[in-house]
Design a protein around this motif. Sequence first.
Motif, PDB file in Angstrom:
ATOM      1  N   ASN A 160       0.800  -1.226   0.000  1.00 10.58           N
ATOM      2  CA  ASN A 160       0.000   0.000   0.000  1.00 10.58           C
ATOM      3  C   ASN A 160       0.833   1.276   0.000  1.00 10.58           C
ATOM      4  OD1 ASN A 160      -2.325  -1.540   0.123  1.00 10.58           O
ATOM      5  ND2 ASN A 160      -2.485  -1.425   2.356  1.00 10.58           N
ATOM      6  N   VAL A 161       2.152   1.160  -0.027  1.00  8.64           N
ATOM      7  CA  VAL A 161       3.003   2.349   0.033  1.00  8.64           C
ATOM      8  C   VAL A 161       3.631   2.598  -1.337  1.00  8.64           C
ATOM      9  CG1 VAL A 161       5.046   3.408   1.077  1.00  8.64           C
ATOM     10  CG2 VAL A 161       3.517   2.005   2.476  1.00  8.64           C
ATOM     11  N   ASP A 162       3.352   3.783  -1.885  1.00  6.53           N
ATOM     12  CA  ASP A 162       3.978   4.212  -3.138  1.00  6.53           C
ATOM     13  C   ASP A 162       5.211   5.045  -2.756  1.00  6.53           C
ATOM     14  OD1 ASP A 162       4.755   5.587  -5.456  1.00  6.53           O
ATOM     15  OD2 ASP A 162       2.727   5.504  -6.272  1.00  6.53           O
ATOM     16  N   PHE A 163       6.384   4.445  -2.886  1.00  4.77           N
ATOM     17  CA  PHE A 163       7.602   5.096  -2.410  1.00  4.77           C
ATOM     18  C   PHE A 163       7.932   6.365  -3.199  1.00  4.77           C
ATOM     19  CE2 PHE A 163       8.150   0.883  -0.576  1.00  4.77           C
ATOM     20  CZ  PHE A 163       8.573   1.212   0.703  1.00  4.77           C
ATOM     21  N   SER A 164       7.464   6.464  -4.429  1.00  5.08           N
ATOM     22  CA  SER A 164       7.716   7.685  -5.199  1.00  5.08           C
ATOM     23  C   SER A 164       6.965   8.869  -4.591  1.00  5.08           C
ATOM     24  CB  SER A 164       7.303   7.490  -6.666  1.00  5.08           C
ATOM     25  OG  SER A 164       5.901   7.268  -6.778  1.00  5.08           O
ATOM     26  N   ILE A 165       5.751   8.603  -4.079  1.00  2.49           N
ATOM     27  CA  ILE A 165       4.980   9.658  -3.422  1.00  2.49           C
ATOM     28  C   ILE A 165       5.636  10.055  -2.104  1.00  2.49           C
ATOM     29  CG2 ILE A 165       2.781  10.194  -2.294  1.00  2.49           C
ATOM     30  CD1 ILE A 165       1.396   8.449  -4.378  1.00  2.49           C
ATOM     31  N   VAL A 166       6.019   9.045  -1.318  1.00  2.00           N
ATOM     32  CA  VAL A 166       6.663   9.328  -0.027  1.00  2.00           C
ATOM     33  C   VAL A 166       7.965  10.087  -0.246  1.00  2.00           C
ATOM     34  CG1 VAL A 166       7.692   8.314   2.039  1.00  2.00           C
ATOM     35  CG2 VAL A 166       5.606   7.324   1.073  1.00  2.00           C
ATOM     36  N   LYS A 167       8.712   9.708  -1.290  1.00  2.00           N
ATOM     37  CA  LYS A 167       9.980  10.373  -1.580  1.00  2.00           C
ATOM     38  C   LYS A 167       9.765  11.844  -1.910  1.00  2.00           C
ATOM     39  CE  LYS A 167      14.062  10.005  -4.579  1.00  2.00           C
ATOM     40  NZ  LYS A 167      14.696   9.246  -5.693  1.00  2.00           N
ATOM     41  N   SER A 168       8.667  12.153  -2.621  1.00  2.00           N
ATOM     42  CA  SER A 168       8.396  13.556  -2.979  1.00  2.00           C
ATOM     43  C   SER A 168       7.943  14.370  -1.767  1.00  2.00           C
ATOM     44  CB  SER A 168       7.334  13.621  -4.084  1.00  2.00           C
ATOM     45  OG  SER A 168       6.077  13.138  -3.627  1.00  2.00           O
TER      46      SER A 168
END
Length: 267
Positions: free
Chosen positions: A80-88
């Motif tokens: 459930n974690v989109d790392f690209s979103i968290v990274k931004s």
Amino acid sequence: MIDHALWLFAMCLVLGSGVGLLAGMLGIGGGLVVVPALVWLLPRAGIDSELVMHIALATSLASIVLTSGSSARNHIKLGNVDFSIVKSLAPGVIIGGLGGSIIAELVPTELLPKIFAVIVLLLALQMLVSMRISGQRPLPGPVKTVCSGGVIGVVSSLAGIGGGSLTVPYLSWHGVEMRRAIGCASLSGALIAVAGMVGFITAGVGDEALPAMSIGYVYLPALVGIVMTSMVTTRYGAALVSRLPTMTLKKIFAVFLLVISTKMFLG
């Protein structure tokens, strides 16, 4: 003083049990309960009133590091974690989390409860009307995303919360599917809590007025008590979701938060 610490530890075991159940049932951040509860408990444990709000915020954030971290780990396993979103979002929420702790140190002590009260009031109103924000807008560019993350981080750190109440609507507004929004919010919340906790620890180092068993503004007897039980009861709260009228409970809890925020604002 040891008797006071033991009493507070015992009270925080009870507090953590309630926080875990509510977090599991309603999906709320524990800080919304932990901060006002500690503001009431700490003076009764002999803590200087000038330090109470700082200790409450710092200890709440420290507990969220563990609870949000555990939640984020589960969401990562579930995909459930989109790392690209968290990274931004990460640069903004980390800077904002630190910034919130710096602001808390700079503003007059008597204003902190009022700032917390206003933030909780707005979150309670959102919860009460059950706003569901969704859209198909893409996430903005890097600069705007960092700025948005910064605002979320500052507000969350000042309220001693992980920021899920802000991050989830923000991501939903930009078309992120709800499960991914919650997963990303849990990991972002852990980052906010770590940054805010580090800021509060650094600000409190060397303050001789702090009680024994403190690391900066983080008070260990309260932290350990909250975490020991909340980490256990969260799973039971989640199990109760299908058996209890969650939305009704959420509205009742929102009204409770309105009362708490009003009381804290009025002093």
